[in-house]
Design a protein around this motif. Sequence first.
Motif, PDB file in Angstrom:
ATOM      1  N   ARG A   1      -0.104   3.860  14.842  1.00 54.13           N
ATOM      2  CA  ARG A   1      -1.102   4.749  15.213  1.00 54.13           C
ATOM      3  C   ARG A   1      -2.270   4.556  14.271  1.00 54.13           C
ATOM      4  O   ARG A   1      -3.484   5.342  15.109  1.00 54.13           O
ATOM      5  CB  ARG A   1       0.365   6.465  14.942  1.00 54.13           C
ATOM      6  N   THR A   2      -2.059   4.142  13.132  1.00 54.93           N
ATOM      7  CA  THR A   2      -3.266   4.496  12.845  1.00 54.93           C
ATOM      8  C   THR A   2      -3.927   2.939  11.397  1.00 54.93           C
ATOM      9  O   THR A   2      -2.905   1.948  11.627  1.00 54.93           O
ATOM     10  CB  THR A   2      -3.536   5.293  11.620  1.00 54.93           C
ATOM     11  N   THR A   3      -5.213   2.831  11.916  1.00 58.57           N
ATOM     12  CA  THR A   3      -4.909   1.646  11.258  1.00 58.57           C
ATOM     13  C   THR A   3      -5.134   1.584  10.024  1.00 58.57           C
ATOM     14  O   THR A   3      -5.930   0.706   8.979  1.00 58.57           O
ATOM     15  CB  THR A   3      -6.437   0.990  11.487  1.00 58.57           C
ATOM     16  N   ASP A   4      -4.744   3.054   8.670  1.00 57.31           N
ATOM     17  CA  ASP A   4      -4.710   3.188   7.525  1.00 57.31           C
ATOM     18  C   ASP A   4      -4.159   1.784   6.464  1.00 57.31           C
ATOM     19  O   ASP A   4      -4.322   1.262   5.568  1.00 57.31           O
ATOM     20  CB  ASP A   4      -4.294   4.081   7.143  1.00 57.31           C
TER      21      ASP A   4
END
Length: 66
Positions: A57-60
């Motif tokens: 969902r994110t690249t965090d």
Amino acid sequence: MTHSLQILDYIKTRPQTTTTDIMHQFGLTHDAATKHLQRLHKATLIRRPQHGIYTPRTTDHLYAEE
């Protein structure tokens, strides 16, 4: 842990994942792998930037400290 949660954890460790990746990693049929990926995508837990490609969902997670 259910396959969907294991698959979600797996996807979070990779820049992108395909249905074939899931089939090989978890020993699933194409239909089963697709079903899990679609379920995760519909729940907005993963992204599908193009057909057959799934991403976290994110690249965090790429910048998280261990």
